[in-house]
Structure formats: C-alpha cells, structure tokens
Design a protein around this motif. Sequence first.
Motif, PDB file in Angstrom:
ATOM      1  N   SER A   1       0.833  -1.193   0.000  1.00 53.93           N
ATOM      2  CA  SER A   1       0.000   0.000   0.000  1.00 53.93           C
ATOM      3  C   SER A   1       0.868   1.243   0.000  1.00 53.93           C
ATOM      4  O   SER A   1       1.803   1.357   0.797  1.00 53.93           O
ATOM      5  CB  SER A   1      -0.914   0.015   1.231  1.00 53.93           C
ATOM      6  N   PRO A   2       0.589   2.208  -0.877  1.00 51.84           N
ATOM      7  CA  PRO A   2       1.379   3.446  -0.890  1.00 51.84           C
ATOM      8  C   PRO A   2       1.020   4.405   0.232  1.00 51.84           C
ATOM      9  O   PRO A   2       1.712   5.405   0.425  1.00 51.84           O
ATOM     10  CB  PRO A   2       1.039   4.046  -2.261  1.00 51.84           C
ATOM     11  N   ILE A   3      -0.047   4.127   0.980  1.00 49.27           N
ATOM     12  CA  ILE A   3      -0.475   5.053   2.027  1.00 49.27           C
ATOM     13  C   ILE A   3      -0.372   4.464   3.425  1.00 49.27           C
ATOM     14  O   ILE A   3      -0.605   5.169   4.407  1.00 49.27           O
ATOM     15  CB  ILE A   3      -1.923   5.542   1.786  1.00 49.27           C
ATOM     16  N   SER A   4      -0.031   3.183   3.538  1.00 47.19           N
ATOM     17  CA  SER A   4       0.031   2.534   4.843  1.00 47.19           C
ATOM     18  C   SER A   4       1.268   1.649   4.904  1.00 47.19           C
ATOM     19  O   SER A   4       1.512   0.876   3.976  1.00 47.19           O
ATOM     20  CB  SER A   4      -1.229   1.683   5.083  1.00 47.19           C
TER      21      SER A   4
ATOM     22  N   GLY B   1      -9.291  -1.149   0.591  1.00 47.02           N
ATOM     23  CA  GLY B   1      -8.688  -1.774   1.759  1.00 47.02           C
ATOM     24  C   GLY B   1      -7.292  -1.311   2.079  1.00 47.02           C
ATOM     25  O   GLY B   1      -6.690  -1.797   3.042  1.00 47.02           O
ATOM     26  N   ASP B   2      -6.741  -0.358   1.305  1.00 47.26           N
ATOM     27  CA  ASP B   2      -5.393   0.132   1.599  1.00 47.26           C
ATOM     28  C   ASP B   2      -5.348   0.939   2.891  1.00 47.26           C
ATOM     29  O   ASP B   2      -4.289   1.076   3.511  1.00 47.26           O
ATOM     30  CB  ASP B   2      -4.875   1.003   0.449  1.00 47.26           C
ATOM     31  N   GLY B   3      -6.471   1.524   3.281  1.00 50.56           N
ATOM     32  CA  GLY B   3      -6.540   2.287   4.519  1.00 50.56           C
ATOM     33  C   GLY B   3      -6.960   1.402   5.678  1.00 50.56           C
ATOM     34  O   GLY B   3      -6.766   0.177   5.678  1.00 50.56           O
ATOM     35  N   ALA B   4      -7.585   2.002   6.683  1.00 50.82           N
ATOM     36  CA  ALA B   4      -7.906   1.289   7.919  1.00 50.82           C
ATOM     37  C   ALA B   4      -8.856   0.120   7.711  1.00 50.82           C
ATOM     38  O   ALA B   4      -8.781  -0.881   8.436  1.00 50.82           O
ATOM     39  CB  ALA B   4      -8.507   2.267   8.936  1.00 50.82           C
ATOM     40  N   SER B   5      -9.750   0.200   6.727  1.00 47.14           N
ATOM     41  CA  SER B   5     -10.751  -0.858   6.561  1.00 47.14           C
ATOM     42  C   SER B   5     -10.124  -2.219   6.317  1.00 47.14           C
ATOM     43  O   SER B   5     -10.636  -3.240   6.794  1.00 47.14           O
ATOM     44  CB  SER B   5     -11.708  -0.515   5.414  1.00 47.14           C
ATOM     45  N   GLY B   6      -9.015  -2.271   5.586  1.00 45.34           N
ATOM     46  CA  GLY B   6      -8.397  -3.553   5.296  1.00 45.34           C
ATOM     47  C   GLY B   6      -7.261  -3.922   6.217  1.00 45.34           C
ATOM     48  O   GLY B   6      -6.662  -4.998   6.072  1.00 45.34           O
TER      49      GLY B   6
ATOM     50  N   ALA C   1      -9.800   8.745   7.682  1.00 44.68           N
ATOM     51  CA  ALA C   1      -8.526   9.350   8.060  1.00 44.68           C
ATOM     52  C   ALA C   1      -7.695   9.802   6.871  1.00 44.68           C
ATOM     53  O   ALA C   1      -6.640  10.412   7.052  1.00 44.68           O
ATOM     54  CB  ALA C   1      -7.715   8.353   8.890  1.00 44.68           C
ATOM     55  N   TYR C   2      -8.150   9.519   5.645  1.00 47.29           N
ATOM     56  CA  TYR C   2      -7.323   9.749   4.470  1.00 47.29           C
ATOM     57  C   TYR C   2      -7.854  10.871   3.582  1.00 47.29           C
ATOM     58  O   TYR C   2      -7.622  10.882   2.380  1.00 47.29           O
ATOM     59  CB  TYR C   2      -7.197   8.448   3.673  1.00 47.29           C
ATOM     60  N   GLY C   3      -8.549  11.836   4.190  1.00 48.51           N
ATOM     61  CA  GLY C   3      -9.117  12.919   3.405  1.00 48.51           C
ATOM     62  C   GLY C   3      -8.153  14.023   3.042  1.00 48.51           C
ATOM     63  O   GLY C   3      -8.345  14.722   2.051  1.00 48.51           O
ATOM     64  N   GLY C   4      -7.109  14.183   3.860  1.00 48.08           N
ATOM     65  CA  GLY C   4      -6.168  15.262   3.599  1.00 48.08           C
ATOM     66  C   GLY C   4      -6.884  16.599   3.545  1.00 48.08           C
ATOM     67  O   GLY C   4      -7.668  16.951   4.423  1.00 48.08           O
TER      68      GLY C   4
ATOM     69  N   TRP D   1       2.551  -4.137  10.360  1.00 45.52           N
ATOM     70  CA  TRP D   1       1.987  -3.123   9.469  1.00 45.52           C
ATOM     71  C   TRP D   1       1.286  -2.035  10.277  1.00 45.52           C
ATOM     72  O   TRP D   1       1.100  -2.149  11.490  1.00 45.52           O
ATOM     73  CB  TRP D   1       1.012  -3.763   8.480  1.00 45.52           C
ATOM     74  N   GLY D   2       0.905  -0.989   9.586  1.00 45.72           N
ATOM     75  CA  GLY D   2       0.214   0.101  10.250  1.00 45.72           C
ATOM     76  C   GLY D   2      -0.784   0.761   9.322  1.00 45.72           C
ATOM     77  O   GLY D   2      -0.956   0.359   8.166  1.00 45.72           O
TER      78      GLY D   2
END
Length: 428
Positions: A5-8, A67-72, A243-246, A340-341
């Motif tokens: 994931s490029p964001i996590s 799913g790259d963010g918190a959901s996955g 959390a990924y709205g920027g 992971w985070g």
Amino acid sequence: MPYQSPISPGISWYESAISDRTEYPALDGSRNADVVIIGGGFTGLSAAVHLASAGVDVVLLEAWRFGDGASGRNGGQLGTGQRAWAEELEAQYGFTRAKALFDLAEEAKSHLLQFAETHKIDIEYVPGQMSVVHKKRYLKDYRAHAELMATRFGYPHIHYMDAAETAERLGSTRYLGGTYDKGTGHIQPMKLVVGTAKAAAQAGAHLYENSKVTGIKSENGRVTVTTPFGNVTAAKCLIAVNAYGGNLEPISASHVMPIRSFIGATVPLGTDSPVLPGGESVDDSRFVVRYFRRSRDGRLLFGGREAYTADNPLDISTHIRRQIAEIYPALANVEITQAWGGSVGITLPRQPFVREVMPNVISAGGYSGHGVMLSNFVGKLYAETVAGNRDRLKLLEELKVPAFPGGRTFRAPLLFLALSWYALVDRI
C-alpha cells in the motif's frame, strides 16, 4: 512481489492470507451518475452495495486500492455499542438518545454478520471479546458497566470478570479484571473489504481504483467530482475517506484527525499455547489502547503503540514485540512474520463525524477505532437517506462533535502532546 500500500506501512497478514483480491480499473473519462462515492473502505463499499441493489446508478472512486486504509488493515474487533460507553452517552444526551444510539450500533453488528452470511463472505468470525483493566481504580467502573448493560440498556451478554477468570481466559496475569462480552467478536477485515466490493460490483455499482479525487464542487443542485482521469457529476455525493481525506474538504479535515496505529502478527502459537485459549479478542483500559486476538491459524495479532503520531516507526516489530512481552513474557522473542500500520480517523469526543458539508454532499468518518461494524452500517444508512429516509442517519449527524483546536497548523502538534501525556498517564 507482494503489493505494498502506498499510504500505509507494511504488508499485513490479512493481505498475505488472501489470494482473491480483485483489482478494479481506474476511471477513464467523464460520466454522470445518481450518486458518487469518494473512498473505497467499509463505508463507501457498503453504501455502493445498498444503493446499487436499490437500482441507484452509483460510481465509487478510490485513490488507491480498496482496503489500503484502515478498513483492510485494522484489528478486526467489532465491539458493542458506540465507541463511548452507553452510560457516558446518557450523561451527555439523556437516556432516550443514548439508548437509540446503542440500539443503532447493535443493529449494525447484526447487519454486518447477516450481510456476510447473505453474500457468502468468509469473514472468519469468532465470538467473544474481553475488555481488561490495567489499573485497580478502574475495576469499579467496569463492574458497574456490566450491570448497567443488562439492567438499563437491555444487553445481558456482558459479565464482569475477576482477576482469576481474567488470567484464565487471557493466559496472563498482567490484567486485574474486566468484562467478558459473548455478544460480539472479531473478523478478518480484508476479507470483508474484498467480499463487499464483489457484492457491490455484482449489484451493478461502478467501482474504480487508482482514481484519486482532486476536487469537489456543489452548485445548481449537482455535485461534480474531479480526478486526473475525468469528472463524475451526480445528484449526490458521499465522502467516505475517514482518516485519508487530507485537504479534500475543509470541514471534515477540521473534525477528523488521522493517527497511526500498528499491528504485528506472530508465527502460529500452536494448539497447546496458553495465550487466549478461547480465541477471543481483547482491548485494554489504556487511553492509548492495546488490542489483540488469535487468528484462525493460531497467530497472535497484537496492536498498539506507546504514543500515536502521524509518522511511522523505523521498525514496527520492535515496538509490538516489546508490548507483547509485557503481557506474555514467554513470547519476548517470538517471531513476528508481518508488521503493518495505518491511519485511524478520530474525533475529539470519540464519536463519529457525519455531516452535510456542502449542499448534497455528506461526509462520514471519525469512527475512532470502533469502525469495523459501525462504518459498514453508516453506508447502509446513507443509502436509506438517498431513498428518502434520513431519520436514522440523523442520530449520528446530530452528535456534538467539535473541531480540533489549533487549526490546521497547530492541531497535530497539540494532539501529539495530548496523546503522549495520556500514554504517560497509562503507565503511572
């Protein structure tokens, strides 16, 4: 190579354990729709399923992959009720409102499990959750909470555990007592993401990955969402980026703050391991909470950090192993196969943020670590709103969620200081 994931940070055990993570195309050209959804996590995908199933022409845009963010990547724990205890909500809103919010969350739990069954999604549900106490002065509150759930809020599935029962169920004497909830449990969240996306596509939703939204404009009764690959114009829009709205939209950005949380997966511990012999999930009483559970194949999945920041540690495994060893000293040198985070969206009162942020544009997020069941249900409630029934979504829209102090310049440093302080208090 495995997908990163490029964001996590890190490749999660959830990702490694599945082989059928379907890829969806990027948006290619402009188009119209009834509803456009921004964000392909639990909320957005759930809304897409329910809207498309009702015959609504819906387009969903995800900046990366579903799913790259918190959901996955989350801890997989469902919990019970809202993030705040029902008695805390009663003190703020009165009994009638608190009971309605509790019942809504319980319906969310039932809905998630029924949704997975209906769509044949193997979410690896395991019943049972413990909330355990690390300070003696908290025991009275946990005992009272268990009693109130049964006598005042009609939920008899929680009972208080003394130190002996807690130690037996945990396989550790680190905690002093707590509650046992047999009416909830834990799941494999990436399987729910993958299965919900499949259900949405089968229902007729138009799903696009790698389609980052760069702007939103609402005027003349229409909403236009822009991307580098084309625009989507619709009657209504749901922002479900959490959390990924920027800086996508300023009102949500001022009310929902991203913080980092981290998880490690150990090697399978074996059937003879004393760690969580019943397979339940656990959360503890720290403000900077620790959360853990056993996977279907016997791994310990352990989450938490001493202080939350927006940054990533150089070695996630070192932080996680240190905390595991505090609870299970025999695992001080256990092998961690994946670490992971990801970012969790929180609000000041730890209550969800649902708000119409511009005409015909509703934003939903800020589940504050309680989003596995609630975020999915908010997607369903949004679909109800599009169909003309906004009453139930209003229960969340009317929550008193203030903006973070300090504006965009100082809110992150202030939050860092506050959470660092609470992490220190947790240890005293």
